[in-house]
Design a protein around this motif. Structure first.
Motif, PDB file in Angstrom:
ATOM      1  N   MET A 163       0.843  -1.192   0.000  1.00  0.00           N
ATOM      2  CA  MET A 163       0.000   0.000   0.000  1.00  0.00           C
ATOM      3  C   MET A 163       0.880   1.244   0.000  1.00  0.00           C
ATOM      4  SD  MET A 163      -2.876   1.267   2.774  1.00  0.00           S
ATOM      5  CE  MET A 163      -2.033   0.423   4.073  1.00  0.00           C
ATOM      6  N   ILE A 164       0.635   2.131  -0.951  1.00  0.00           N
ATOM      7  CA  ILE A 164       1.352   3.399  -1.039  1.00  0.00           C
ATOM      8  C   ILE A 164       0.324   4.518  -0.925  1.00  0.00           C
ATOM      9  CG2 ILE A 164       2.927   4.824  -2.392  1.00  0.00           C
ATOM     10  CD1 ILE A 164       3.601   2.259  -4.006  1.00  0.00           C
ATOM     11  N   VAL A 165       0.423   5.299   0.134  1.00  0.00           N
ATOM     12  CA  VAL A 165      -0.546   6.364   0.406  1.00  0.00           C
ATOM     13  C   VAL A 165       0.159   7.709   0.347  1.00  0.00           C
ATOM     14  CG1 VAL A 165      -2.235   7.299   2.035  1.00  0.00           C
ATOM     15  CG2 VAL A 165      -1.875   4.824   1.896  1.00  0.00           C
ATOM     16  N   ALA A 166      -0.341   8.606  -0.493  1.00  0.00           N
ATOM     17  CA  ALA A 166       0.173   9.972  -0.558  1.00  0.00           C
ATOM     18  C   ALA A 166      -0.654  10.857   0.364  1.00  0.00           C
ATOM     19  CB  ALA A 166       0.094  10.495  -1.988  1.00  0.00           C
ATOM     20  N   VAL A 167       0.016  11.613   1.213  1.00  0.00           N
ATOM     21  CA  VAL A 167      -0.661  12.565   2.097  1.00  0.00           C
ATOM     22  C   VAL A 167      -0.509  13.939   1.458  1.00  0.00           C
ATOM     23  CG1 VAL A 167      -0.736  13.585   4.403  1.00  0.00           C
ATOM     24  CG2 VAL A 167      -0.201  11.152   4.125  1.00  0.00           C
ATOM     25  N   THR A 168      -1.613  14.471   0.947  1.00  0.00           N
ATOM     26  CA  THR A 168      -1.561  15.684   0.154  1.00  0.00           C
ATOM     27  C   THR A 168      -2.579  16.695   0.676  1.00  0.00           C
ATOM     28  OG1 THR A 168      -1.605  16.497  -2.137  1.00  0.00           O
ATOM     29  CG2 THR A 168      -3.217  14.798  -1.544  1.00  0.00           C
ATOM     30  N   GLY A 169      -2.631  17.865   0.044  1.00  0.00           N
ATOM     31  CA  GLY A 169      -3.594  18.851   0.539  1.00  0.00           C
ATOM     32  C   GLY A 169      -3.585  20.167  -0.196  1.00  0.00           C
ATOM     33  N   GLY A 170      -2.599  20.418  -1.029  1.00  0.00           N
ATOM     34  CA  GLY A 170      -2.582  21.664  -1.785  1.00  0.00           C
ATOM     35  C   GLY A 170      -2.044  22.837  -0.995  1.00  0.00           C
ATOM     36  N   LYS A 171      -2.663  23.164   0.102  1.00  0.00           N
ATOM     37  CA  LYS A 171      -2.268  24.318   0.906  1.00  0.00           C
ATOM     38  C   LYS A 171      -1.124  23.947   1.843  1.00  0.00           C
ATOM     39  CE  LYS A 171      -2.922  28.515   2.610  1.00  0.00           C
ATOM     40  NZ  LYS A 171      -1.542  28.590   3.123  1.00  0.00           N
ATOM     41  N   GLY A 172      -0.126  24.819   1.927  1.00  0.00           N
ATOM     42  CA  GLY A 172       0.933  24.621   2.895  1.00  0.00           C
ATOM     43  C   GLY A 172       0.474  24.977   4.300  1.00  0.00           C
ATOM     44  N   GLY A 173       1.069  24.359   5.293  1.00  0.00           N
ATOM     45  CA  GLY A 173       0.780  24.702   6.679  1.00  0.00           C
ATOM     46  C   GLY A 173      -0.482  24.102   7.266  1.00  0.00           C
ATOM     47  N   VAL A 174      -1.069  23.104   6.594  1.00  0.00           N
ATOM     48  CA  VAL A 174      -2.304  22.508   7.130  1.00  0.00           C
ATOM     49  C   VAL A 174      -2.021  21.267   7.972  1.00  0.00           C
ATOM     50  CG1 VAL A 174      -3.765  23.422   5.295  1.00  0.00           C
ATOM     51  CG2 VAL A 174      -2.705  21.164   5.008  1.00  0.00           C
ATOM     52  N   GLY A 175      -0.761  20.809   7.993  1.00  0.00           N
ATOM     53  CA  GLY A 175      -0.415  19.669   8.844  1.00  0.00           C
ATOM     54  C   GLY A 175      -0.193  18.367   8.103  1.00  0.00           C
ATOM     55  N   LYS A 176       0.158  18.439   6.821  1.00  0.00           N
ATOM     56  CA  LYS A 176       0.400  17.203   6.063  1.00  0.00           C
ATOM     57  C   LYS A 176       1.521  16.375   6.686  1.00  0.00           C
ATOM     58  CE  LYS A 176       1.123  19.266   2.108  1.00  0.00           C
ATOM     59  NZ  LYS A 176       0.784  20.654   2.509  1.00  0.00           N
ATOM     60  N   SER A 177       2.605  17.032   7.072  1.00  0.00           N
ATOM     61  CA  SER A 177       3.741  16.294   7.633  1.00  0.00           C
ATOM     62  C   SER A 177       3.367  15.632   8.955  1.00  0.00           C
ATOM     63  CB  SER A 177       4.934  17.230   7.829  1.00  0.00           C
ATOM     64  OG  SER A 177       5.389  17.733   6.590  1.00  0.00           O
ATOM     65  N   THR A 178       2.574  16.317   9.759  1.00  0.00           N
ATOM     66  CA  THR A 178       2.107  15.739  11.021  1.00  0.00           C
ATOM     67  C   THR A 178       1.284  14.492  10.767  1.00  0.00           C
ATOM     68  OG1 THR A 178       2.086  17.899  12.108  1.00  0.00           O
ATOM     69  CG2 THR A 178       0.723  16.174  13.092  1.00  0.00           C
ATOM     70  N   VAL A 179       0.372  14.581   9.815  1.00  0.00           N
ATOM     71  CA  VAL A 179      -0.467  13.423   9.486  1.00  0.00           C
ATOM     72  C   VAL A 179       0.384  12.296   8.918  1.00  0.00           C
ATOM     73  CG1 VAL A 179      -2.334  12.592   7.982  1.00  0.00           C
ATOM     74  CG2 VAL A 179      -2.551  14.799   9.157  1.00  0.00           C
ATOM     75  N   ALA A 180       1.333  12.620   8.033  1.00  0.00           N
ATOM     76  CA  ALA A 180       2.173  11.580   7.438  1.00  0.00           C
ATOM     77  C   ALA A 180       2.993  10.836   8.492  1.00  0.00           C
ATOM     78  CB  ALA A 180       3.102  12.198   6.390  1.00  0.00           C
ATOM     79  N   LEU A 181       3.594  11.566   9.408  1.00  0.00           N
ATOM     80  CA  LEU A 181       4.412  10.938  10.446  1.00  0.00           C
ATOM     81  C   LEU A 181       3.572  10.033  11.331  1.00  0.00           C
ATOM     82  CD1 LEU A 181       7.303  10.903  11.735  1.00  0.00           C
ATOM     83  CD2 LEU A 181       6.448  12.630  13.327  1.00  0.00           C
ATOM     84  N   ASN A 182       2.412  10.526  11.743  1.00  0.00           N
ATOM     85  CA  ASN A 182       1.562   9.731  12.633  1.00  0.00           C
ATOM     86  C   ASN A 182       0.919   8.556  11.915  1.00  0.00           C
ATOM     87  OD1 ASN A 182       1.191  11.040  15.519  1.00  0.00           O
ATOM     88  ND2 ASN A 182       1.441  12.712  14.072  1.00  0.00           N
ATOM     89  N   LEU A 183       0.539   8.743  10.656  1.00  0.00           N
ATOM     90  CA  LEU A 183      -0.019   7.625   9.895  1.00  0.00           C
ATOM     91  C   LEU A 183       1.057   6.573   9.651  1.00  0.00           C
ATOM     92  CD1 LEU A 183      -2.423   6.403   8.377  1.00  0.00           C
ATOM     93  CD2 LEU A 183      -1.631   7.613   6.337  1.00  0.00           C
ATOM     94  N   GLY A 184       2.277   7.004   9.354  1.00  0.00           N
ATOM     95  CA  GLY A 184       3.369   6.059   9.182  1.00  0.00           C
ATOM     96  C   GLY A 184       3.584   5.206  10.414  1.00  0.00           C
TER      97      GLY A 184
END
Length: 220
Positions: A1-22
């Motif tokens: 499974m390869i999941v991209a965590v995206t969102g368009g807008k910077g600063g919405v917390g993509k990296s936070t979600v990616a780290l915790n989902l990982g």
């Protein structure tokens, strides 16, 4: 499974979600924000080195706390030296050794934002309950559709009481997981740690665990 965590807008917390989902999926997290990386740095080669042909993908993966991470360099020179077209091949090589991969996507709509969506099986869309951020999320949703990348779920981040979950679900066409505004999450991210290891009894940790279970069910 390869999941991209995206969102368009910077600063919405993509990296936070990616780290915790990982952390929840026991996945390799790939920091694909070549120009403005936000996940922890590691010693040794990084994604800039890999995409420039100076290192192999698997040798660049390190463990940061409980998370396996392919970090990204922080220099513009390093970003300019990357071969973007090699990104999909890099992800394919990682899948030979790891079952799950979570890709932290850059903001915007340029080619570097689209390539992780091409490499992924599906995506999570991260936004916050603000009109300007939702508008960017709609544009990213359209890009994912054009690239045939399925949307698993929307993460509505930094919510207060009574978040507009139903409105966001109707607008973006996917179930929503709301993550409350939390100093605990912010502190854990600053230290490069998933909230489950920093505050395992917190409501935020519970929500990220729910998110991980939801993603796993979608792909099983």
């Amino acid at each position: 499974m390869i999941v991209a965590v995206t969102g368009g807008k910077g600063g919405v917390g993509k990296s936070t979600v990616a780290l915790n989902l990982g952390n929840e999926l026991d996945a390799v997290v790939v920091d694909a924000d070549l120009a403005m990386a936000d996940l922890p740095t590691t010693r040794g080669p990084d994604l800039h080195d890999v995409l420039a042909g100076r290192a192999e993908p698997l040798e660049a993966i390190s463990t940061v706390g409980t998370v396996s991470l392919l970090s990204c360099g922080r220099t513009l020179a390093g970003a300019r030296g990357c071969d973007l077209l090699a990104f999909t091949k890099v992800i394919e090589q990682i899948t030979e050794e790891y079952e799950h991969i979570v890709i932290d996507c850059p903001a915007g709509m340029a080619a570097d934002a689209g390539l992780p969506l091409v490499a992924a099986d599906s995506c999570l869309l991260v936004t916050i309950p603000q009109r300007f951020a939702l508008a960017d999320a709609v544009r990213t949703r359209m890009l994912a559709r054009q690239l045939d990348t399925g949307l698993l779920r929307v993460v509505l981040n930094r919510t207060e009481k009574n978040p507009p979950v139903e409105i966001v679900e109707r607008t973006l066409g996917a179930p929503v997981t709301a993550i409350p505004e939390s100093k605990t999450v912010a502190q854990a991210q600053r230290h490069g740690r998933p909230v489950a290891t920093a505050a395992p009894e917190s409501k935020s940790a519970e929500r990220f665990a729910e998110l991980g279970r939801a993603v796993h069910r979608c792909r099983s």
